[in-house]
Enzyme design. Structure first.
Site, PDB file in Angstrom:
ATOM      1  N   LYS A  88       0.723  -0.854  -0.199  1.00  0.00           N
ATOM      2  CA  LYS A  88       0.021   0.029   0.214  1.00  0.00           C
ATOM      3  C   LYS A  88       1.146   1.075   0.648  1.00  0.00           C
ATOM      4  O   LYS A  88       0.193   2.705  -0.835  1.00  0.00           O
ATOM      5  CB  LYS A  88      -0.825   0.406   1.817  1.00  0.00           C
ATOM      6  CG  LYS A  88      -2.243   1.453   0.946  1.00  0.00           C
ATOM      7  CD  LYS A  88      -2.779   1.305   2.162  1.00  0.00           C
ATOM      8  CE  LYS A  88      -3.226   3.153   2.358  1.00  0.00           C
ATOM      9  NZ  LYS A  88      -4.045   2.836   1.037  1.00  0.00           N
ATOM     10  N   ASN A  92       1.071   5.016  -1.646  1.00  0.00           N
ATOM     11  CA  ASN A  92       1.020   7.075  -1.008  1.00  0.00           C
ATOM     12  C   ASN A  92       1.688   7.212  -1.540  1.00  0.00           C
ATOM     13  O   ASN A  92       1.841   8.317  -1.829  1.00  0.00           O
ATOM     14  CB  ASN A  92       0.894   6.122   0.287  1.00  0.00           C
ATOM     15  CG  ASN A  92      -0.385   5.173   0.635  1.00  0.00           C
ATOM     16  OD1 ASN A  92      -0.573   4.885   1.723  1.00  0.00           O
ATOM     17  ND2 ASN A  92      -1.450   5.692  -0.292  1.00  0.00           N
ATOM     18  N   ASN A  96      -0.057   9.575  -5.073  1.00  0.00           N
ATOM     19  CA  ASN A  96      -0.334  10.293  -3.674  1.00  0.00           C
ATOM     20  C   ASN A  96      -0.094  11.837  -4.356  1.00  0.00           C
ATOM     21  O   ASN A  96      -0.386  13.329  -3.710  1.00  0.00           O
ATOM     22  CB  ASN A  96      -0.428  10.046  -2.199  1.00  0.00           C
ATOM     23  CG  ASN A  96      -1.700   9.143  -1.714  1.00  0.00           C
ATOM     24  OD1 ASN A  96      -2.558   8.644  -2.189  1.00  0.00           O
ATOM     25  ND2 ASN A  96      -2.343   9.503  -0.599  1.00  0.00           N
ATOM     26  N   SER A 156      -5.560  11.098  -1.373  1.00  0.00           N
ATOM     27  CA  SER A 156      -6.173  11.730  -0.606  1.00  0.00           C
ATOM     28  C   SER A 156      -5.342  12.520   0.131  1.00  0.00           C
ATOM     29  O   SER A 156      -5.483  14.128   0.478  1.00  0.00           O
ATOM     30  CB  SER A 156      -6.133  11.225   1.230  1.00  0.00           C
ATOM     31  OG  SER A 156      -4.274  10.096   1.167  1.00  0.00           O
ATOM     32  N   GLU A 168      -0.564  14.679   3.692  1.00  0.00           N
ATOM     33  CA  GLU A 168       0.509  13.492   4.599  1.00  0.00           C
ATOM     34  C   GLU A 168       2.065  13.353   4.379  1.00  0.00           C
ATOM     35  O   GLU A 168       2.625  12.612   4.016  1.00  0.00           O
ATOM     36  CB  GLU A 168      -0.279  12.722   4.278  1.00  0.00           C
ATOM     37  CG  GLU A 168      -1.715  12.585   4.387  1.00  0.00           C
ATOM     38  CD  GLU A 168      -2.745  11.670   3.385  1.00  0.00           C
ATOM     39  OE1 GLU A 168      -2.353  10.989   2.482  1.00  0.00           O
ATOM     40  OE2 GLU A 168      -3.537  11.207   4.326  1.00  0.00           O
TER      41      GLU A 168
END
Length: 206
Positions: A88, A92, A96, A156, A168
């Site tokens: 995952k 990210n 992302n 996100s 993030e």
């Protein structure tokens, strides 16, 4: 400490719709679910160590989530959990932050050759870090296919940028720090981290 934590990897596409700037608990938030190809939304939960108490807690949590009609899966071994989490993480730390820098959604990024290649190169660096930790991981090619979509999915980090919330970036910096300890070169991830930090600092001027 890892000895007191459960591990969780959440594969889901969603976006809060409406004004979420208020911190009031009585503000109703609507989550828009975005289809992501044939990807199945699932919550992976497990214990990062062989602690039997932690595993029993993980099993209890999975049961509660399943009773609540959520698709939760118990990861039986720490090795398998670390694999799921690092796989995952490959997505990210690549798509992302590329999306935050370009303002492009996943439909655009995964169908554009140059952005797809950049994402694959970043994934390769993340994979090298995971492998240096002894984690078995999927190939960047397979991870790219996992992220492929024709739908306008907004990661996100891009959603955070649009709403002028902190991005993030800590997860990217943490992986770079781990790479430095393990003496793994991550030039692309380091560049993404610098540019994303600058992008976040400049939000107040937009």
């Amino acid at each position: 400490p890892v000895s007191s934590c459960l591990g969780c990897a959440l594969f889901v596409c969603g976006e809060i719709v409406g004004d979420d700037s208020s911190s009031s608990s009585d503000v109703a938030l609507v989550v828009k679910r975005t289809m992501h190809g044939n990807a199945r939304e699932r919550i992976h939960i497990g214990a990062p160590t062989k602690d039997t108490h932690l595993m029993s807690k993980a099993r209890e949590l999975v049961h509660v989530l399943c009773v609540a009609n959520l698709d939760a899966l118990l990861i039986e071994t720490p090795a398998e959990l670390w694999t799921v989490m690092f796989n995952k993480l490959m997505g990210n730390v690549s798509y992302n932050f590329i999306s935050a820098l370009t303002l492009c959604d996943m439909g655009v990024l995964s169908s554009t050759a140059v952005s797809r290649k950049l994402a694959g190169d970043v994934m390769a660096e993340a994979r090298a870090v995971g492998q240096a930790c002894g984690v078995s991981m999927m190939s960047p090619e397979d991870r790219l296919k996992m992220s492929d979509t024709k739908h306008p999915v907004r990661p996100s980090t891009l959603q955070d940028l649009i709403r002028k919330r902190p991005m993030e970036i800590d997860i990217l910096n943490a992986l770079i720090e781990l790479a430095q300890v393990l003496k793994v070169d991550t030039p692309r991830m380091t560049t993404l981290a610098v540019l994303t930090q600058l992008r976040g600092d400049a939000v107040c001027y937009l």
